[in-house]
Enzyme design. Structure first.
Site, PDB file in Angstrom:
ATOM      1  N   ASP A 271       7.195  -4.109   7.989  1.00  0.00           N
ATOM      2  CA  ASP A 271       7.414  -5.531   7.711  1.00  0.00           C
ATOM      3  C   ASP A 271       8.626  -5.652   6.804  1.00  0.00           C
ATOM      4  O   ASP A 271       8.623  -5.121   5.679  1.00  0.00           O
ATOM      5  CB  ASP A 271       6.193  -6.153   7.040  1.00  0.00           C
ATOM      6  CG  ASP A 271       5.021  -6.284   7.997  1.00  0.00           C
ATOM      7  OD1 ASP A 271       5.214  -6.065   9.204  1.00  0.00           O
ATOM      8  OD2 ASP A 271       3.911  -6.601   7.526  1.00  0.00           O
TER       9      ASP A 271
ATOM     10  N   ASP B 148       5.490  -2.070   3.930  1.00  0.00           N
ATOM     11  CA  ASP B 148       6.100  -3.307   3.450  1.00  0.00           C
ATOM     12  C   ASP B 148       7.426  -2.949   2.790  1.00  0.00           C
ATOM     13  O   ASP B 148       7.468  -2.142   1.848  1.00  0.00           O
ATOM     14  CB  ASP B 148       5.186  -4.005   2.447  1.00  0.00           C
ATOM     15  CG  ASP B 148       3.889  -4.467   3.091  1.00  0.00           C
ATOM     16  OD1 ASP B 148       3.956  -5.115   4.142  1.00  0.00           O
ATOM     17  OD2 ASP B 148       2.812  -4.169   2.546  1.00  0.00           O
TER      18      ASP B 148
ATOM     19  N   LYS C  92     -10.299  -0.285  -0.744  1.00  0.00           N
ATOM     20  CA  LYS C  92      -9.616  -0.785   0.452  1.00  0.00           C
ATOM     21  C   LYS C  92     -10.402  -0.426   1.713  1.00  0.00           C
ATOM     22  O   LYS C  92     -10.599  -1.268   2.599  1.00  0.00           O
ATOM     23  CB  LYS C  92      -8.202  -0.195   0.535  1.00  0.00           C
ATOM     24  CG  LYS C  92      -7.149  -0.918  -0.288  1.00  0.00           C
ATOM     25  CD  LYS C  92      -5.861  -0.144  -0.308  1.00  0.00           C
ATOM     26  CE  LYS C  92      -5.294   0.057   1.079  1.00  0.00           C
ATOM     27  NZ  LYS C  92      -4.701  -1.186   1.642  1.00  0.00           N
TER      28      LYS C  92
ATOM     29  N   SER D  25       0.814  -1.218   0.000  1.00  0.00           N
ATOM     30  CA  SER D  25       0.000   0.000   0.000  1.00  0.00           C
ATOM     31  C   SER D  25       0.843   1.262   0.000  1.00  0.00           C
ATOM     32  O   SER D  25       0.461   2.267  -0.614  1.00  0.00           O
ATOM     33  CB  SER D  25      -0.942  -0.005   1.210  1.00  0.00           C
ATOM     34  OG  SER D  25      -0.212  -0.013   2.417  1.00  0.00           O
TER      35      SER D  25
ATOM     36  N   ASP E 129       1.187  -0.029   8.079  1.00  0.00           N
ATOM     37  CA  ASP E 129       2.592  -0.431   8.060  1.00  0.00           C
ATOM     38  C   ASP E 129       3.210  -0.183   6.690  1.00  0.00           C
ATOM     39  O   ASP E 129       2.507   0.116   5.714  1.00  0.00           O
ATOM     40  CB  ASP E 129       2.752  -1.892   8.480  1.00  0.00           C
ATOM     41  CG  ASP E 129       1.973  -2.840   7.570  1.00  0.00           C
ATOM     42  OD1 ASP E 129       1.498  -2.397   6.502  1.00  0.00           O
ATOM     43  OD2 ASP E 129       1.834  -4.018   7.927  1.00  0.00           O
TER      44      ASP E 129
ATOM     45  N   TYR F 109     -11.062  -7.960   4.259  1.00  0.00           N
ATOM     46  CA  TYR F 109      -9.711  -7.594   3.833  1.00  0.00           C
ATOM     47  C   TYR F 109      -8.714  -8.390   4.674  1.00  0.00           C
ATOM     48  O   TYR F 109      -8.305  -7.958   5.742  1.00  0.00           O
ATOM     49  CB  TYR F 109      -9.506  -6.088   4.038  1.00  0.00           C
ATOM     50  CG  TYR F 109      -8.247  -5.515   3.420  1.00  0.00           C
ATOM     51  CD1 TYR F 109      -8.320  -4.725   2.272  1.00  0.00           C
ATOM     52  CD2 TYR F 109      -6.998  -5.716   3.983  1.00  0.00           C
ATOM     53  CE1 TYR F 109      -7.175  -4.177   1.712  1.00  0.00           C
ATOM     54  CE2 TYR F 109      -5.849  -5.182   3.424  1.00  0.00           C
ATOM     55  CZ  TYR F 109      -5.947  -4.411   2.293  1.00  0.00           C
ATOM     56  OH  TYR F 109      -4.809  -3.868   1.734  1.00  0.00           O
TER      57      TYR F 109
END
Length: 593
Positions: free
Chosen positions: A125, A73, A186, A60, A71, A195
């Site tokens: 992450d 990624d 989303k 995202s 978060d 989701y």
């Protein structure tokens, strides 16, 4: 866009700047890590400095649709002399020792190995990929398929997130419209509790590819029109026809990634959405019969709302109404994972959650169950206990008011006191309506799925029965704890009414390949709960025998409509229903209620 702003989906400029600072710190840490390992491998100071190391964002954040508190990624790309063991031994230790870095948790045994951290409160992450290069240049691009040569599967899976994200952005005709549309979808999917890839719904990549495909079909449409058409087309889409992103610059029929010989269709994929970067894979392999029905029903509801928005009889805010999961069913399964350590709890709860889909799939084969509906997240609690009895009660989900109000300082210095960390997951059970002419109460035996699920999670290589608890039990809706509801959301018990049971279509019978063919066996638990409780001293352990039963599929009536989509005529569609059964016993040793 005004409604999205009212819903708080955009982060502040201050948070956006903080994310950039955090990513800069992380990039410097990765280069420091690579240099440290390079020196340990005997490289010179100059060679170690030149070895590089680079981070790439995906998901995202890279798509530009992240919201406040979401978060980041992140992929760490390192040269060939830096191993995955170095990533989890050396880099994880460096992160723990870095100021401002908290909640460091590495999961090296995951399907995609990951380290979860927070830097200055921003959750990140971290994945890792080792390329067959002696150094990582600052201008490295991951678009070249040749970079995947001689890499192990875990590195390829780690690289795939970034490569897919970049390919999606390259294939959409208008990135700004795509981002606005995806931000809307989303938010809708999160509010409707569909989701979650790990729980059998669609994850971020799958939603992004669906929206990107609609953007390709209507390249000149604005975001509102894309969203409207999204719901109509997705509800009518004839699954399991795969959704593919296509090379729009080469014409609408030039499919770059789909080749049945290279990627044969797996019949177990109920809603196949194929990633556009090599190696192509299905982003929705976790979808089950139950979650497919739920997603389809939500598409229908969304289509009805946007139809009303278009004619002016509804507002966009109605699209983002909160789910009614905890009001929908009469019975729920409660899955409780518990430990005495915060760090261990993160790994244990994550392991249990990753296997919940297997429980859902087994529940789908139980007679009289038409649907097993998993909720998309667990509820975390910290309980401060004064005795072994309180620990055991908390591990079984029985948290008294005294324990709930107790604080950390209340147990400090007291003999026998301990802290219990628990994460509770929920699965709603939709019961088949009672057939006309049926006399007396019915019985529902779900001992086989629950027992097999507990045995499955205990097979985790790091499972320790003395430190980890797992409990599965059934609850009536009236017994749901208050923490699953928002303030003022829970209705008084006497005011809770349920709709009249309705029939569902498309139920067929079959057998699961991993279940016994006989349907006649029954278990005989001594516990009243539909429970399998292990790893907490003194709790009852699960029996070994159980039950397998029938499953269901959904039938479709396809027609062909332009532009190249196979969809269903709305008149031919039988909408999936979510029925409520009455007078049904849910027990380990089947008895009627």
């Amino acid at each position: 866009m005004e409604e999205l702003r009212r819903q708080g989906t955009f982060e502040s400029e201050e948070e956006a700047r903080l994310r950039e600072i955090v990513l800069g710190r992380l990039a410097a840490l990765v280069r420091k890590f690579v240099k440290h390992v390079s020196l340990d491998r005997g490289l010179s100071e100059a060679a170690a400095e030149a070895a590089g190391g680079k981070i790439f964002t995906f998901g995202s954040y890279r798509l530009g649709v992240h919201g406040p508190g979401s978060d980041i990624d992140t992929l760490c790309v390192v040269p060939k002399h830096v191993s995955r063991e170095d990533f989890f031994d050396v880099f994880e230790k460096m992160l723990r020792e870095t100021e401002g870095v908290t909640e460091v948790s590495g999961v090296p045994e995951a399907f995609v190995p990951i380290i979860k951290i927070k830097i200055s409160g921003i959750p990140i992450d971290l994945l890792m990929a080792r390329l067959a290069l002696s150094s990582i240049p600052d201008d490295l691009s991951l678009a070249d398929d040749q970079l995947l040569r001689n890499l192990d599967e875990r590195c390829i899976r780690s690289l795939n997130g970034s490569r897919v994200t970049d390919e999606i952005l390259r294939l959409v005709p208008n990135v700004a419209v795509f981002r606005d549309s995806l931000r809307c979808i989303k938010l809708w999917a999160q509010r409707r509790a569909i989701y979650s890839n790990v729980n059998g719904f669609l994850g971020g990549v799958a939603w992004a590819m669906l929206v990107a495909r609609i953007c390709q079909l209507y390249p000149n449409a604005i975001a509102g029109a894309i969203v409207s058409r999204f719901f109509i087309i997705m509800y009518q889409w004839s699954w399991p026809q795969p959704v593919l992103l296509k090379q729009i610059e080469d014409g609408p029929l030039n499919v770059r990634v789909w080749n049945p010989k290279l990627y044969p269709a797996d019949r177990s994929h109920r809603m196949p959405i194929i990633t556009p970067a090599y190696p192509s894979m299905c982003a929705t392999h976790n979808v089950t019969a139950s979650t497919q029905m739920i997603i389809t029903e939500e598409f229908k509801k969304g289509a009805d709302i946007v139809d009303k928005v278009i004619v002016g009889s509804a507002s966009w805010s109605e699209l983002f109404a909160k789910h009614d999961f905890f009001h929908k069913y009469r019975y729920y399964l409660q899955v409780i994972a518990s430990t005495a350590s915060q760090d261990l709890q993160i790994k244990w709860a994550g392991t249990v959650e990753s296997r919940l889909r297997q429980l859902v799939m087994k529940l789908e084969f139980v007679d009289s169950l038409t649907l097993a509906h998993p909720f998309i997240k667990g509820f975390e609690q910290v309980s401060y206990c004064l005795s072994e009895e309180e620990v055991r009660a908390v591990a079984q989900g029985e948290i008294s008011e005294a324990i709930r109000k107790r604080k950390k300082e209340d147990i400090e210095g007291k003999e026998g006191a301990s802290t219990v960390y628990s994460t509770t997951f929920y699965i709603g059970l939709a019961i088949e309506p009672k057939q006309p002419g049926t006399v007396g109460p019915r019985k529902l035996d779900i001992s086989y799925p629950t027992t097999e699920f507990v045995k499955l999670v205990k097979m985790w290589e790091k499972f320790d029965e003395t430190k980890m608890g797992i409990v599965v039990r059934h609850l009536k809706s009236s017994a749901l704890p208050d923490y699953v509801f928002d303030d003022g959301e829970r209705q008084p018990r006497s005011a809770q009414k349920r709709p009249k049971p309705t029939k569902t279509s498309g139920k067929s019978h079959g057998t699961s390949p991993d279940m016994p063919k006989s349907k006649k066996r029954r278990s005989s638990f001594t516990s009243e709960n539909t429970a399998a409780a292990v790893a907490v001293p003194g709790l009852v352990k699960p029996a070994e025998n159980g039950l397998s039963a029938s499953g269901m599929t959904t039938s479709h009536v396809p027609t062909i409509t332009p532009p190249g989509l196979s969809i269903k005529d709305p008149a031919d569609i039988k909408s999936p229903q979510l029925p409520f059964g009455e007078n049904v016993a849910v027990a380990t040793n089947p008895t009627a209620v």
